[in-house]
Design an enzyme around this catalytic site. Structure first.
Site, PDB file in Angstrom:
ATOM      1  N   HIS A   6       0.839  -1.211   0.000  1.00 34.47           N
ATOM      2  CA  HIS A   6       0.000   0.000   0.000  1.00 34.47           C
ATOM      3  C   HIS A   6       0.870   1.256   0.000  1.00 34.47           C
ATOM      4  O   HIS A   6       0.573   2.222  -0.693  1.00 34.47           O
ATOM      5  CB  HIS A   6      -0.958  -0.019   1.202  1.00 34.47           C
ATOM      6  CG  HIS A   6      -1.925  -1.167   1.151  1.00 34.47           C
ATOM      7  ND1 HIS A   6      -2.976  -1.206   0.265  1.00 34.47           N
ATOM      8  CD2 HIS A   6      -1.940  -2.343   1.832  1.00 34.47           C
ATOM      9  CE1 HIS A   6      -3.641  -2.342   0.412  1.00 34.47           C
ATOM     10  NE2 HIS A   6      -3.018  -3.057   1.345  1.00 34.47           N
ATOM     11  N   ASP A  61       3.181   6.085  -5.357  1.00 37.97           N
ATOM     12  CA  ASP A  61       3.187   6.252  -6.823  1.00 37.97           C
ATOM     13  C   ASP A  61       2.272   7.432  -7.158  1.00 37.97           C
ATOM     14  O   ASP A  61       1.041   7.290  -7.269  1.00 37.97           O
ATOM     15  CB  ASP A  61       2.680   4.956  -7.467  1.00 37.97           C
ATOM     16  CG  ASP A  61       2.653   5.048  -9.001  1.00 37.97           C
ATOM     17  OD1 ASP A  61       2.603   3.992  -9.643  1.00 37.97           O
ATOM     18  OD2 ASP A  61       2.668   6.188  -9.526  1.00 37.97           O
ATOM     19  N   ARG A  81       0.078   7.357 -10.463  1.00 42.43           N
ATOM     20  CA  ARG A  81      -1.102   6.479 -10.312  1.00 42.43           C
ATOM     21  C   ARG A  81      -2.154   7.155  -9.454  1.00 42.43           C
ATOM     22  O   ARG A  81      -3.304   7.323  -9.852  1.00 42.43           O
ATOM     23  CB  ARG A  81      -0.664   5.165  -9.668  1.00 42.43           C
ATOM     24  CG  ARG A  81      -1.749   4.307  -9.053  1.00 42.43           C
ATOM     25  CD  ARG A  81      -1.114   3.298  -8.084  1.00 42.43           C
ATOM     26  NE  ARG A  81      -2.113   2.459  -7.418  1.00 42.43           N
ATOM     27  CZ  ARG A  81      -2.702   2.792  -6.262  1.00 42.43           C
ATOM     28  NH1 ARG A  81      -2.406   3.935  -5.664  1.00 42.43           N
ATOM     29  NH2 ARG A  81      -3.599   1.984  -5.731  1.00 42.43           N
ATOM     30  N   GLU A 126     -12.875  -4.473   0.376  1.00 43.00           N
ATOM     31  CA  GLU A 126     -11.468  -4.884   0.568  1.00 43.00           C
ATOM     32  C   GLU A 126     -11.443  -6.227   1.278  1.00 43.00           C
ATOM     33  O   GLU A 126     -12.040  -6.362   2.351  1.00 43.00           O
ATOM     34  CB  GLU A 126     -10.734  -3.823   1.381  1.00 43.00           C
ATOM     35  CG  GLU A 126      -9.306  -4.212   1.773  1.00 43.00           C
ATOM     36  CD  GLU A 126      -8.442  -4.652   0.592  1.00 43.00           C
ATOM     37  OE1 GLU A 126      -8.387  -3.927  -0.425  1.00 43.00           O
ATOM     38  OE2 GLU A 126      -7.844  -5.735   0.678  1.00 43.00           O
ATOM     39  N   GLU A 159      -8.549  -0.052  -8.930  1.00 40.82           N
ATOM     40  CA  GLU A 159      -7.162  -0.011  -9.419  1.00 40.82           C
ATOM     41  C   GLU A 159      -6.700  -1.454  -9.367  1.00 40.82           C
ATOM     42  O   GLU A 159      -6.215  -1.935  -8.354  1.00 40.82           O
ATOM     43  CB  GLU A 159      -6.312   0.893  -8.525  1.00 40.82           C
ATOM     44  CG  GLU A 159      -4.965   1.240  -9.144  1.00 40.82           C
ATOM     45  CD  GLU A 159      -3.996   0.076  -9.074  1.00 40.82           C
ATOM     46  OE1 GLU A 159      -3.166   0.092  -8.144  1.00 40.82           O
ATOM     47  OE2 GLU A 159      -4.058  -0.835  -9.913  1.00 40.82           O
ATOM     48  N   GLU A 189      -1.769 -11.180 -11.625  1.00 40.95           N
ATOM     49  CA  GLU A 189      -2.631 -11.228 -10.441  1.00 40.95           C
ATOM     50  C   GLU A 189      -4.078 -11.513 -10.875  1.00 40.95           C
ATOM     51  O   GLU A 189      -4.861 -11.990 -10.067  1.00 40.95           O
ATOM     52  CB  GLU A 189      -2.657  -9.914  -9.633  1.00 40.95           C
ATOM     53  CG  GLU A 189      -1.407  -9.579  -8.873  1.00 40.95           C
ATOM     54  CD  GLU A 189      -1.530  -8.235  -8.154  1.00 40.95           C
ATOM     55  OE1 GLU A 189      -0.517  -7.554  -8.038  1.00 40.95           O
ATOM     56  OE2 GLU A 189      -2.629  -7.852  -7.724  1.00 40.95           O
ATOM     57  N   HIS A 207       5.053   2.876 -10.240  1.00 44.16           N
ATOM     58  CA  HIS A 207       5.670   1.737  -9.516  1.00 44.16           C
ATOM     59  C   HIS A 207       5.668   0.465 -10.346  1.00 44.16           C
ATOM     60  O   HIS A 207       6.428  -0.459 -10.094  1.00 44.16           O
ATOM     61  CB  HIS A 207       4.962   1.509  -8.180  1.00 44.16           C
ATOM     62  CG  HIS A 207       3.640   0.817  -8.288  1.00 44.16           C
ATOM     63  ND1 HIS A 207       2.493   1.464  -8.715  1.00 44.16           N
ATOM     64  CD2 HIS A 207       3.269  -0.456  -8.034  1.00 44.16           C
ATOM     65  CE1 HIS A 207       1.484   0.608  -8.697  1.00 44.16           C
ATOM     66  NE2 HIS A 207       1.922  -0.565  -8.301  1.00 44.16           N
TER      67      HIS A 207
HETATM   68  N1  LIG Z   1      -3.445  -3.052  -8.820  1.00 45.46           N
HETATM   69  C1  LIG Z   1      -3.091  -4.123  -8.174  1.00 45.46           C
HETATM   70  N2  LIG Z   1      -2.497  -5.168  -8.787  1.00 45.46           N
HETATM   71  N3  LIG Z   1      -3.289  -4.190  -6.881  1.00 45.46           N
HETATM   72  C2  LIG Z   1      -3.784  -3.045  -6.126  1.00 45.46           C
HETATM   73  C3  LIG Z   1      -5.181  -3.314  -5.605  1.00 45.46           C
HETATM   74  C4  LIG Z   1      -5.230  -4.555  -4.816  1.00 45.46           C
HETATM   75  C5  LIG Z   1      -6.141  -4.374  -3.587  1.00 45.46           C
HETATM   76  O1  LIG Z   1      -7.416  -4.954  -3.895  1.00 45.46           O
HETATM   77  C6  LIG Z   1      -7.720  -5.988  -2.966  1.00 45.46           C
HETATM   78  N4  LIG Z   1      -8.439  -7.015  -3.739  1.00 45.46           N
HETATM   79  C7  LIG Z   1      -7.999  -7.688  -4.826  1.00 45.46           C
HETATM   80  N5  LIG Z   1      -8.946  -8.535  -5.286  1.00 45.46           N
HETATM   81  C8  LIG Z   1     -10.030  -8.363  -4.469  1.00 45.46           C
HETATM   82  C9  LIG Z   1     -11.334  -8.942  -4.427  1.00 45.46           C
HETATM   83  N6  LIG Z   1     -11.721  -9.868  -5.340  1.00 45.46           N
HETATM   84  N7  LIG Z   1     -12.204  -8.533  -3.456  1.00 45.46           N
HETATM   85  C10 LIG Z   1     -11.819  -7.602  -2.555  1.00 45.46           C
HETATM   86  N8  LIG Z   1     -10.589  -7.019  -2.524  1.00 45.46           N
HETATM   87  C11 LIG Z   1      -9.712  -7.405  -3.485  1.00 45.46           C
HETATM   88  C12 LIG Z   1      -6.371  -6.454  -2.446  1.00 45.46           C
HETATM   89  O2  LIG Z   1      -6.499  -7.032  -1.161  1.00 45.46           O
HETATM   90  C13 LIG Z   1      -5.576  -5.153  -2.417  1.00 45.46           C
HETATM   91  O3  LIG Z   1      -5.788  -4.438  -1.212  1.00 45.46           O
END
Ligand SMILES: NC(=[NH2+])NCCC[C@H]1O[C@@H](n2cnc3c(N)ncnc32)[C@H](O)[C@@H]1O
Length: 425
Positions: free
Chosen positions: A103, A109, A112, A159, A202, A211, A360
């Site tokens: 975070h 960033d 972003r 979240e 995001e 991911e 980032h």
């Molecule tokens: N840009 C990315 N690559 N990652 C940045 C966002 C990722 C955030 O979304 C949350 N997150 C990801 N998938 C989910 C989901 N299906 N439901 C709730 N929170 C989520 C995760 O725990 C993190 O706090």
């Protein structure tokens, strides 16, 4: 007596060890003659575990290298074994987002985070009385931008990680609790009190899709976005460019030519496998490393995109080499676009390429096994394929296929290649 110049107990163990049978977790298409190809469920005879990542194996009389991460031991109780794997690796994934490291990286960033703030500001009037879902809100920054810079009727900040416990405190601490409701859980499983007008998230990972959080966004779109509702980002694009990577090549490959006056070149094949068979995340490409004008190879419309489309994404490219140099590989990056809530309003872009503010994500470098000299006027054409891992659902393999056609050579003589890069399984 022929004195062996070393006694390697590992090899000795390997020589003694009888071949083991391993089962393929999913399909794999080998590149080059040295790699095996196999299908989910195939039983491979592992003859030697020559490195952590690649094992020498036999399948139906053919021997070759197999990627160890695609194999599992042939245990007697497969049901029990199958239940062990968590294909989304959620424990590890949400565990990592429960700590501040990621975070802090994302909030630090500025390109972003300021882009998302600009989207809220430039749409603040239209956001009045709207219902917003912030999917994967993390610390809640986007949700609090909505509450502070606009007047939506409600923001549902979703979240799944334990960060949600703190997000609730942050929302209260910043006086946003009358607009923002933090909901802890996976977006796929939560019940929102109502449909939403705007789904903001995001979700972009390295190389855009890694991911595969985008799947969660599409599932939430289909379930919670009102007809005519808005997706932020509204569209996304993956951009590719053929490039030089002299310093990376020197650091990982040329190094072995003369370290401390010794010749370590026998290690170069290992170096190629270890350093050039996977993408390099967080690569920073210099503009003058680009050998041609970059081009968008994959575009995603966030309203039309379906989860099933994510299994195989394909794109084609045709580059015209502008500057002669060494073609070390390809560099990829992405851009996302936020359409205005007002018809005819301006679209805002977040671009992670070398022509924009650094982010980032930086860029992703795909190294060829060996660099190729290219000259101004040559053309590099080919395809890119993003194959989602059928078992490890947050992973994919990027396959690049290219042909280099010299401007001077006859039509039929060209150099080409094909290489697959697992991210990471
Ligand atoms: N840009 C990315 N690559 N990652 C940045 C966002 C990722 C955030 O979304 C949350 N997150 C990801 N998938 C989910 C989901 N299906 N439901 C709730 N929170 C989520 C995760 O725990 C993190 O706090």
């Amino acid at each position: 007596m022929d004195r062996k110049n070393f006694v390697d107990m590992d090899t000795k163990k390997e020589e003694d060890a009888s071949p083991e049978e391993w089962v393929a977790l999913c399909d794999f298409t080998g590149s080059g003659s040295e790699q095996l190809s196999f299908y989910t469920g195939d039983r491979l005879l592992v003859l030697s575990k020559s490195s952590a990542d690649w094992w020498w194996a036999e399948l139906q009389g053919v021997t070759g290298y197999a990627p160890a991460r695609y194999l599992r031991e042939d245990t007697a109780d497969e049901e029990e074994d199958a239940s062990i794997e968590d294909p989304w690796q959620d424990e590890e994934y949400y565990g990592s987002y429960g700590t501040l490291k990621l975070h802090l990286e994302m909030l630090s960033d500025r390109s972003r985070t300021e882009t998302y703030r600009q989207v809220i500001v430039s749409n603040s009037a239209s956001l009045r009385n709207k219902v917003v879902m912030d999917l994967g809100c993390g610390t809640g920054i986007i949700s609090m931008f909505c509450a502070q810079l606009a007047k939506p009727s409600a923001v549902y900040a979703v979240e799944a990680s334990s960060m949600a416990d703190y997000t609730g405190q942050l929302v209260k601490h910043n006086g946003c609790e009358d607009v923002v409701t933090v909901m802890k859980g996976r977006a796929e499983e939560l019940e929102l009190p109502e449909q939403v007008d705007v789904l903001v998230s995001e979700w972009m990972g390295n190389c855009l899709l890694f991911e595969f959080m985008v799947e969660s966004v599409l599932v939430a779109r289909d379930r919670w976005l009102k007809d005519g509702g808005v997706m932020w980002p509204s569209s996304a694009a993956l951009t590719l460019v053929p490039c030089q990577a002299r310093s990376y090549y020197a650091e990982k490959m040329s190094f072995w030519e003369r370290p401390y006056g010794l010749d370590f070149t026998p290690l170069q094949s290992l170096a190629q496998q270890e350093f050039f068979n996977k993408p390099k995340f967080s690569h920073v490409i210099e503009l003058n490393d680009c050998l041609a004008a970059p081009c968008d190879v994959i575009s995603m419309d966030m309203y039309a995109l379906q989860v099933r489309d994510l299994e195989e994404m394909r794109g084609e490219f045709q580059f015209s080499v502008e500057t002669s140099g060494l073609f070390h590989g390809f560099t990829a990056w992405f851009s996302v676009h936020f359409e205005s809530l007002e018809t005819g309003g301006t679209t805002i872009e977040l671009n992670t390429g070398p022509n924009s503010e650094p982010t980032h994500w930086k860029q992703t470098l795909f190294m060829l096994d060996e660099p190729v000299s290219v000259f101004s006027g040559d053309s590099i054409t080919g395809t890119i394929g993003l194959h989602r891992n059928p078992i490890w659902r947050r992973h994919m393999t990027v396959t690049l296929q290219w042909n280099i056609r010299g401007q001077t050579e006859e039509a039929d003589s060209f150099q080409g290649g094909k290489k697959s890069f697992p991210m990471w399984r």
